[in-house]
Write a protein that holds these residues in place. Structure first.
Motif, short mmCIF file in Angstrom:
data_model
loop_
_atom_site.label_atom_id
_atom_site.label_comp_id
_atom_site.label_asym_id
_atom_site.label_seq_id
_atom_site.Cartn_x
_atom_site.Cartn_y
_atom_site.Cartn_z
N ILE A 110 1.13 -1.27 -0.05
CA ILE A 110 0.01 -0.48 0.32
C ILE A 110 0.91 1.07 -0.12
N PRO A 111 0.95 2.30 -1.26
CA PRO A 111 1.56 3.27 -1.28
C PRO A 111 1.50 3.85 0.11
N ASP A 112 3.01 5.02 0.69
CA ASP A 112 2.05 4.99 2.07
C ASP A 112 3.11 7.43 1.19
N ARG A 113 3.44 7.28 0.30
CA ARG A 113 3.85 8.80 -0.12
C ARG A 113 4.20 9.09 -0.77
N LEU A 114 3.26 10.16 -1.59
CA LEU A 114 3.55 10.53 -2.52
C LEU A 114 4.38 11.19 -3.20
N LEU A 115 5.12 11.45 -4.65
CA LEU A 115 6.20 12.40 -5.18
C LEU A 115 5.29 13.17 -5.91
N LEU A 116 5.74 14.91 -5.71
CA LEU A 116 4.74 15.65 -6.68
C LEU A 116 5.86 16.59 -6.92
N SER A 117 5.90 17.24 -8.18
CA SER A 117 6.98 18.75 -8.34
C SER A 117 6.45 19.20 -9.67
N LEU A 118 6.55 20.31 -9.14
CA LEU A 118 6.40 21.08 -10.71
C LEU A 118 7.39 22.16 -10.76
N GLY A 119 7.71 22.04 -12.05
CA GLY A 119 8.80 23.20 -12.68
C GLY A 119 8.44 24.09 -13.34
N TRP A 120 9.31 25.69 -14.06
CA TRP A 120 9.19 25.63 -15.56
C TRP A 120 10.21 26.28 -15.34
N GLU A 121 10.62 26.12 -16.13
CA GLU A 121 11.56 26.60 -17.29
C GLU A 121 12.28 27.58 -18.91
N HIS A 122 12.69 28.09 -18.88
CA HIS A 122 12.68 29.46 -19.94
C HIS A 122 14.22 29.24 -20.52
N LEU A 123 15.10 28.92 -21.74
CA LEU A 123 15.87 28.58 -22.28
C LEU A 123 16.71 29.71 -23.08
N ASN A 124 15.99 30.89 -22.74
CA ASN A 124 15.88 32.20 -23.87
C ASN A 124 16.05 33.65 -23.46
N ILE A 125 16.43 33.48 -22.09
CA ILE A 125 16.01 35.00 -21.47
C ILE A 125 17.07 35.99 -21.85
N PHE A 126 16.49 37.66 -22.22
CA PHE A 126 17.27 38.20 -23.40
C PHE A 126 18.20 37.59 -23.83
N HIS A 127 17.30 36.55 -24.70
CA HIS A 127 17.76 36.60 -26.26
C HIS A 127 19.44 36.79 -26.13
N ARG A 128 19.88 35.89 -24.66
CA ARG A 128 20.88 35.34 -24.54
C ARG A 128 21.17 33.98 -25.11
N GLY A 129 19.77 33.04 -24.77
CA GLY A 129 20.27 31.80 -24.16
C GLY A 129 21.02 31.74 -22.97
N VAL A 130 20.39 32.71 -22.35
CA VAL A 130 20.13 32.52 -20.58
C VAL A 130 19.34 31.84 -20.05
N THR A 131 19.24 30.62 -19.69
CA THR A 131 18.46 29.41 -18.52
C THR A 131 18.00 30.29 -17.00
N LEU A 132 16.71 30.14 -17.50
CA LEU A 132 15.91 30.50 -16.04
C LEU A 132 14.85 28.94 -15.68
#
Length: 613
Positions: free
Chosen positions: A272-294
């Motif tokens: 019987i499961p005893d733990r949940l594993l949850l995640s929520l993420g966001w990413e942007h690969l081109n901040i400032f139009h210079r490939g800066v990732t956040l």
């Protein structure tokens, strides 16, 4: 009409009885190649109707194959024994041509020695078509990497019996320089051209090099900003052959996404499961139009008892912002854990990392970073305290040649790192930590994949600190998702900390109260080995299966390894293919405990996202 129907019926009966069908295919006289290899060349296969034109075509394919392998006088004679439904190819291989000598014209002495060391054709080696093609390709590439884009290679042979005298004529042509570098398919408002140029590590005016241009294409693709990168070489408008315009054709891809993950897991020997594993993420690969990732990610892992673990992490990377193509990487994080029972214990972790990274290729990244971590608990001054601070310097390396991130079928992943913690950087911990993980993926017949992983780690104190004084949150641990799947989280290790306790009901006779204690385990010596046999996805590319074995050890040192510091367990699982990666359902059993249907000895089930490794 009746007569026609009878004839058709007779023909169907004849075919159904197997007359005219090929039941066996044999080869005779083949001394250099196996039956299975020759069978793969044929168009005809067993249980097909005998077709003379098809057999003639197969004979021609066998002759072509043998000639490409250096047998110019090969003869193939097919025979079909109708009474036995047997097809036999009689092969007279003849003598094989071998190379007596190799001479290179048009190359300097140093170039000739380098080329002879690289090409597959050698003295006394068979004169094969593949060897000829690879030799020509390697020689051309050798000169193109040295700024000769128009090199021409001619191959002449002189045959004396079964020996070949090979002459390679090389005409390098003119050397060339790069006149300009431009990008098409993406507007400057989308991706800054200066960032693209810095990513390629090319400069106008430098000598042409096929190797550098190929690396530039891979570096552009490794930014994850483009789904396709193509390179074209154009002669400049003046028409001069020694000056080339380089144009990269780029196909942009999505640069931001929301990532959602989830799963469940059970404790050891619980279904019987005893733990949940949850995640929520966001990413942007081109901040400032210079490939800066956040990117940012929130994780939450609650249990049905009311305990939970949660965390928040931000990752920020600035590529090519420093000299020598160095990138700046920043990553603050916060973690929080609640152990709820007789008393509520809150554990907080606040840390961050700042470092520099350099991509030496699209597969190899090296980094140097400074990290700091602070852990505290509420209420304070508990007898099972897990607090302290650590400041350390980390050197890391990542090599990744996997052909696919979600479902790799070939390639290698190698990730070692070394930490120096404490003096002179301060903090409560003084130690050296070494850790390395190696993964390998091998393609097998029938589209199956063998994946295996080896990880090792060692922590040693310095500056007078003892093993037992190192904070537990800096030590290794094994058990749970991604490690030994037959065990609960943090189940292996000689050092332990009480994370929860629960008084049981009083004994009805004596009135004594017994207490159940819950511990997390840690150690300073780690060894983990796993292998997994993965089937291809079936049922419309939806369902796959995996069979695995995990072996792990977490101990104090090599001289103090207890039986309870080791564990291993076999298991099997289902993989559900989705557009965002495989969903994994695994069952595993600790092999060091007996198997039965008793609740405490039945094994462990885990549901998660992505492959275990």
């Amino acid at each position: 009409m009746v007569a026609y129907s009878l004839r058709l019926l007779a023909l169907l009966l004849l075919l159904g009885a197997g007359e005219g069908r090929i039941r066996r295919i044999r080869f005779k006289g083949n001394h250099h190649f196996s039956n299975s290899r020759l069978s793969n060349i044929l168009y005809t296969s067993r249980n097909e109707l005998y077709s003379p034109p098809m057999v003639v075509a197969d004979s021609a394919e066998l002759v072509r194959f043998y000639r490409n392998q250096g047998f110019p006088r090969v003869e193939v004679e097919p025979r079909y024994l109708a009474s036995r439904n047997k097809l036999i190819y009689h092969i007279k291989e003849g003598d094989r041509l071998k190379i007596k000598s190799i001479r290179i014209i048009g190359a300097s002495a140093s170039d000739e020695n380098a080329i002879l060391a690289k090409i597959p054709l050698k003295k006394k080696s068979p004169f094969t078509l593949f060897g000829q093609q690879e030799t020509e390709r390697i020689i051309k590439r050798y000169y193109k990497d040295r700024s000769y884009p128009y090199v021409v290679v001619n191959m002449d042979t002189t045959t004396q019996g079964t020996e070949i005298e090979l002459t390679l004529s090389v005409v390098p042509g003119k050397r060339a320089w790069i006149s300009s570098i431009s990008f098409s398919g993406v507007a400057p408002s989308e991706v800054n051209p200066d960032f693209l140029l810095r990513t390629t590590r090319l400069k106008a005016g430098e000598r042409y090099s096929a190797a550098r241009l190929d690396r530039a294409s891979r570096l552009l693709y490794s930014t994850s900003l483009f789904s396709r990168v193509r390179m074209n070489l154009l002669t400049v408008s003046s028409g001069r052959e020694d000056s080339l315009d380089v144009v990269f054709q780029l196909t942009p891809t999505k640069t931001h996404a929301v990532l959602v993950g989830g799963g469940v897991q059970t404790a050891e020997n619980e279904f019987i499961p005893d733990r949940l594993l949850l995640s929520l993420g966001w990413e942007h690969l081109n901040i400032f139009h210079r490939g800066v990732t956040l990117s940012s990610e929130v994780t939450l892992s609650p249990t049905f008892r009311g305990d939970y673990e949660t965390g928040f992490e931000i990752r920020n990377r600035y590529p090519n912002i420093l000299p020598w193509g160095l990138a700046l990487a920043l990553s603050p994080y916060w973690k929080h854990r609640l152990n709820r029972d007789t008393i509520n214990i809150f554990t907080h972790t606040l840390g961050g990392e700042a470092g520099i990274e350099k991509d030496f290729s699209d597969k190899l990244r090296v980094g140097l970073s400074a990290q700091a971590k602070q852990v505290w608990q509420i209420p304070k001054n508990l007898p099972f305290d897990e607090t302290g601070s650590t400041n350390f310097l980390r050197f890391s390396l990542i090599y990744d040649s996997r052909d696919d991130f979600f479902n790799p079928k070939s390639g290698v992943f190698f990730s070692p790192y070394a930490d120096w913690a404490g003096r002179p950087f301060g903090g409560d911990n003084d130690f050296v930590r070494l850790n390395a993980e190696f993964r390998n993926y091998l393609a097998l017949p029938f589209d199956a994949v063998l994946a295996w992983r080896l990880r090792g780690g060692l922590i040693a104190p310095h500056s007078g600190m003892r093993y037992e004084d190192i904070s537990l949150f800096e030590k290794f641990t094994l058990g749970g998702s991604g490690t030994v799947r037959a065990l609960s989280d943090r189940a292996l290790g000689p050092d332990s900390i009480l994370v929860n306790f629960r008084p049981n009901p009083p004994d009805p006779v004596t009135g004594e109260v017994d207490t159940t204690w819950f511990f997390d385990h840690y150690g300073t010596l780690l060894l983990l080995y796993s292998f997994e046999l993965r089937t291809p996805y079936m049922f419309n590319n939806l369902i796959g299966f995996a069979f695995f074995m995990d072996v792990g050890m977490c101990a104090r040192d090599g001289d103090n390894i207890r039986d309870e510091d080791r564990a291993w367990g076999p298991g099997a699982g289902i993989r559900i293919n989705t557009p965002i990666g495989p969903v994994r359902i695994d069952y595993a059993k600790n092999a060091l405990t007996p198997y039965s249907w008793e609740p405490r000895e039945i094994g462990r089930i885990e549901l998660g996202f992505l492959q275990a490794f």
